[in-house]
Design a protein around this motif. Structure first.
Motif, PDB file in Angstrom:
ATOM      1  N   PRO A 174      14.938 -14.889  -9.593  1.00 56.05           N
ATOM      2  CA  PRO A 174      14.897 -13.429  -9.449  1.00 56.05           C
ATOM      3  C   PRO A 174      13.902 -12.974  -8.391  1.00 56.05           C
ATOM      4  N   VAL A 175      14.228 -11.873  -7.759  1.00 52.98           N
ATOM      5  CA  VAL A 175      13.328 -11.257  -6.786  1.00 52.98           C
ATOM      6  C   VAL A 175      12.355 -10.350  -7.527  1.00 52.98           C
ATOM      7  N   LEU A 176      11.067 -10.554  -7.275  1.00 58.47           N
ATOM      8  CA  LEU A 176      10.020  -9.729  -7.865  1.00 58.47           C
ATOM      9  C   LEU A 176       9.590  -8.680  -6.841  1.00 58.47           C
ATOM     10  N   SER A 177       8.974  -7.619  -7.291  1.00 58.25           N
ATOM     11  CA  SER A 177       8.557  -6.586  -6.342  1.00 58.25           C
ATOM     12  C   SER A 177       7.245  -5.954  -6.771  1.00 58.25           C
ATOM     13  N   LEU A 178       6.528  -5.445  -5.770  1.00 51.94           N
ATOM     14  CA  LEU A 178       5.274  -4.745  -5.979  1.00 51.94           C
ATOM     15  C   LEU A 178       5.311  -3.473  -5.143  1.00 51.94           C
ATOM     16  N   ALA A 179       5.197  -2.311  -5.787  1.00 52.59           N
ATOM     17  CA  ALA A 179       5.208  -1.032  -5.088  1.00 52.59           C
ATOM     18  C   ALA A 179       3.773  -0.543  -4.909  1.00 52.59           C
ATOM     19  N   ILE A 180       3.458  -0.120  -3.688  1.00 54.80           N
ATOM     20  CA  ILE A 180       2.109   0.329  -3.359  1.00 54.80           C
ATOM     21  C   ILE A 180       2.203   1.716  -2.727  1.00 54.80           C
ATOM     22  N   ALA A 181       1.520   2.681  -3.302  1.00 55.31           N
ATOM     23  CA  ALA A 181       1.495   4.039  -2.744  1.00 55.31           C
ATOM     24  C   ALA A 181       0.528   4.074  -1.564  1.00 55.31           C
ATOM     25  N   CYS A 182       1.016   4.577  -0.451  1.00 56.51           N
ATOM     26  CA  CYS A 182       0.197   4.669   0.759  1.00 56.51           C
ATOM     27  C   CYS A 182       0.133   6.134   1.198  1.00 56.51           C
ATOM     28  N   PRO A 183      -1.058   6.695   1.377  1.00 56.42           N
ATOM     29  CA  PRO A 183      -1.163   8.117   1.713  1.00 56.42           C
ATOM     30  C   PRO A 183      -0.918   8.428   3.184  1.00 56.42           C
ATOM     31  N   TYR A 184      -0.520   7.411   3.961  1.00 54.30           N
ATOM     32  CA  TYR A 184      -0.333   7.619   5.401  1.00 54.30           C
ATOM     33  C   TYR A 184       1.127   7.434   5.782  1.00 54.30           C
ATOM     34  N   SER A 207       9.106  -0.172   3.914  1.00 51.80           N
ATOM     35  CA  SER A 207       8.344   1.075   3.845  1.00 51.80           C
ATOM     36  C   SER A 207       9.311   2.244   3.715  1.00 51.80           C
ATOM     37  N   TYR A 208       8.980   3.167   2.815  1.00 54.25           N
ATOM     38  CA  TYR A 208       9.885   4.257   2.480  1.00 54.25           C
ATOM     39  C   TYR A 208       9.128   5.581   2.582  1.00 54.25           C
ATOM     40  N   PRO A 209       9.377   6.319   3.673  1.00 49.98           N
ATOM     41  CA  PRO A 209       8.602   7.537   3.927  1.00 49.98           C
ATOM     42  C   PRO A 209       8.907   8.653   2.943  1.00 49.98           C
ATOM     43  N   ARG A 210       7.884   9.459   2.710  1.00 49.78           N
ATOM     44  CA  ARG A 210       8.009  10.639   1.864  1.00 49.78           C
ATOM     45  C   ARG A 210       7.357  11.810   2.579  1.00 49.78           C
ATOM     46  N   TYR A 211       7.883  12.985   2.329  1.00 55.96           N
ATOM     47  CA  TYR A 211       7.305  14.188   2.925  1.00 55.96           C
ATOM     48  C   TYR A 211       7.194  15.243   1.842  1.00 55.96           C
ATOM     49  N   ILE A 212       5.965  15.552   1.463  1.00 52.88           N
ATOM     50  CA  ILE A 212       5.717  16.537   0.417  1.00 52.88           C
ATOM     51  C   ILE A 212       4.832  17.624   1.003  1.00 52.88           C
ATOM     52  N   GLY A 213       5.319  18.847   0.969  1.00 58.82           N
ATOM     53  CA  GLY A 213       4.571  19.945   1.558  1.00 58.82           C
ATOM     54  C   GLY A 213       4.490  19.784   3.062  1.00 58.82           C
ATOM     55  N   GLU A 214       3.295  19.584   3.564  1.00 59.91           N
ATOM     56  CA  GLU A 214       3.114  19.377   4.999  1.00 59.91           C
ATOM     57  C   GLU A 214       2.504  18.010   5.288  1.00 59.91           C
ATOM     58  N   LYS A 215       2.654  17.078   4.369  1.00 57.36           N
ATOM     59  CA  LYS A 215       1.991  15.782   4.514  1.00 57.36           C
ATOM     60  C   LYS A 215       2.969  14.628   4.345  1.00 57.36           C
ATOM     61  N   PHE A 216       2.900  13.659   5.257  1.00 56.92           N
ATOM     62  CA  PHE A 216       3.692  12.447   5.163  1.00 56.92           C
ATOM     63  C   PHE A 216       2.928  11.398   4.364  1.00 56.92           C
ATOM     64  N   ALA A 239      -5.749  -3.716   1.884  1.00 63.91           N
ATOM     65  CA  ALA A 239      -6.821  -3.781   2.877  1.00 63.91           C
ATOM     66  C   ALA A 239      -6.469  -2.947   4.105  1.00 63.91           C
ATOM     67  N   MET A 240      -5.195  -2.959   4.494  1.00 64.76           N
ATOM     68  CA  MET A 240      -4.742  -2.148   5.627  1.00 64.76           C
ATOM     69  C   MET A 240      -4.936  -0.673   5.342  1.00 64.76           C
ATOM     70  N   ILE A 241      -4.576  -0.242   4.150  1.00 64.26           N
ATOM     71  CA  ILE A 241      -4.720   1.171   3.781  1.00 64.26           C
ATOM     72  C   ILE A 241      -6.192   1.576   3.819  1.00 64.26           C
ATOM     73  N   GLU A 242      -7.053   0.719   3.315  1.00 67.99           N
ATOM     74  CA  GLU A 242      -8.477   1.017   3.320  1.00 67.99           C
ATOM     75  C   GLU A 242      -9.020   1.077   4.744  1.00 67.99           C
ATOM     76  N   ALA A 243      -8.561   0.184   5.609  1.00 67.28           N
ATOM     77  CA  ALA A 243      -9.017   0.183   7.006  1.00 67.28           C
ATOM     78  C   ALA A 243      -8.585   1.466   7.715  1.00 67.28           C
ATOM     79  N   ILE A 244      -7.373   1.910   7.447  1.00 72.83           N
ATOM     80  CA  ILE A 244      -6.902   3.163   8.054  1.00 72.83           C
ATOM     81  C   ILE A 244      -7.727   4.339   7.540  1.00 72.83           C
ATOM     82  N   ARG A 245      -8.036   4.319   6.246  1.00 75.01           N
ATOM     83  CA  ARG A 245      -8.841   5.405   5.668  1.00 75.01           C
ATOM     84  C   ARG A 245     -10.215   5.477   6.323  1.00 75.01           C
TER      85      ARG A 245
END
Length: 258
Positions: A174-184, A207-216, A239-245
């Protein structure tokens, strides 16, 4: 990953009504969900018209490439239900009235006090040597020939046939998955995420983009067959998300000081 078993599949959806938009397909998503849960990778989906040559061409390409092929549509009683003929042609077999299918249908129409017409008898046609797929909804069976599973297009019937087929299939890891919320947004993460994917070839990162209000923002999903590989890639994503932050915070601080 060296011990993972991969089983592949394709789906061939048949019908002019699908291509015209008259009928909205409900079978592809249903099959994809169940195959994923069973450890079978749905690798390709094709939609073709009620055209014998198109069906034959698509079917022969798919059945040579994948472990299983599932078809939907074109096995009803009308003149444009030509799937049985096309499947028979693809395998180089005669398309015949199956004796057991004829008996099933004749008995069903007798119970319903309906005439077993020539049109209804067409639903008993299949390639010589095919094995039935039971149809608990409306009796007319689908059939299996080689690695091809031929099923009805009506969603309720298709789903019932799939339920009968799944327990008989060879399954993979089976394919396993891990979803990670990214604020960017993807513009921020595209380059570093590509590097992470390259460094972790045993995973598939989407990666699956979202647009809520005025923020991606973006949902990042790491998929794989080994938990350790997913965890390693996931750690780099965090670690990538933290580096961008940190980079954005630093830029904002410099702007404020100026």
């Amino acid at each position: 990953m060296s011990h993972a078993t991969v089983v592949t599949a394709a789906m061939l959806a048949i019908g002019d009504e699908l291509l015209s938009g008259r009928t909205k397909d409900k079978n592809i998503g249903h099959l994809a969900d169940l195959l994923t849960l069973s450890g079978i990778d749905l690798k390709e989906v094709r939609i073709v018209a009620d055209d014998e040559e198109a069906i034959v061409e698509a079917l022969n390409a798919l059945r040579a490439r994948y472990d299983y092929v599932f078809t939907s549509g074109g096995i009803g009683p009308t003149h444009d239900d030509i799937t049985a003929d096309a499947i028979s042609k693809a395998f180089g077999l005669p398309c015949e009235y199956d004796e057991a299918a004829m008996t099933l249908l004749a008995d069903m129409y007798r119970r319903r006090e309906m005439e077993f017409t020539e049109a209804r008898q067409r639903m008993a046609r299949m390639p010589r040597g095919a094995v039935h797929i039971p149809n608990p909804v409306s009796t007319a069976p689908g059939f299996i020939i080689g690695n091809v599973y031929v099923m009805a297009g009506v969603p309720q019937v298709f789903q019932a046939m799939v339920d009968n087929v799944l327990p008989t299939l060879r399954t993979g890891t089976p394919v396993l998955s891990l979803a990670i919320a990214c604020p960017y947004g993807e513009g921020d993460i595209g380059t570093p995420l590509a590097a992470i994917q390259k460094a972790h070839p045993d995973t598939s990162i989407g990666s699956y983009p979202r647009y809520i209000g005025e923020k991606f923002s973006t949902e990042i999903v790491v998929r794989g067959r080994a938990q350790a590989a997913i965890d390693a890639a996931g750690a780099e994503v965090h670690a990538m998300i933290e580096a961008i932050r940190q980079k954005k915070d630093s830029a904002e601080n410099r702007s404020a000081e100026a």
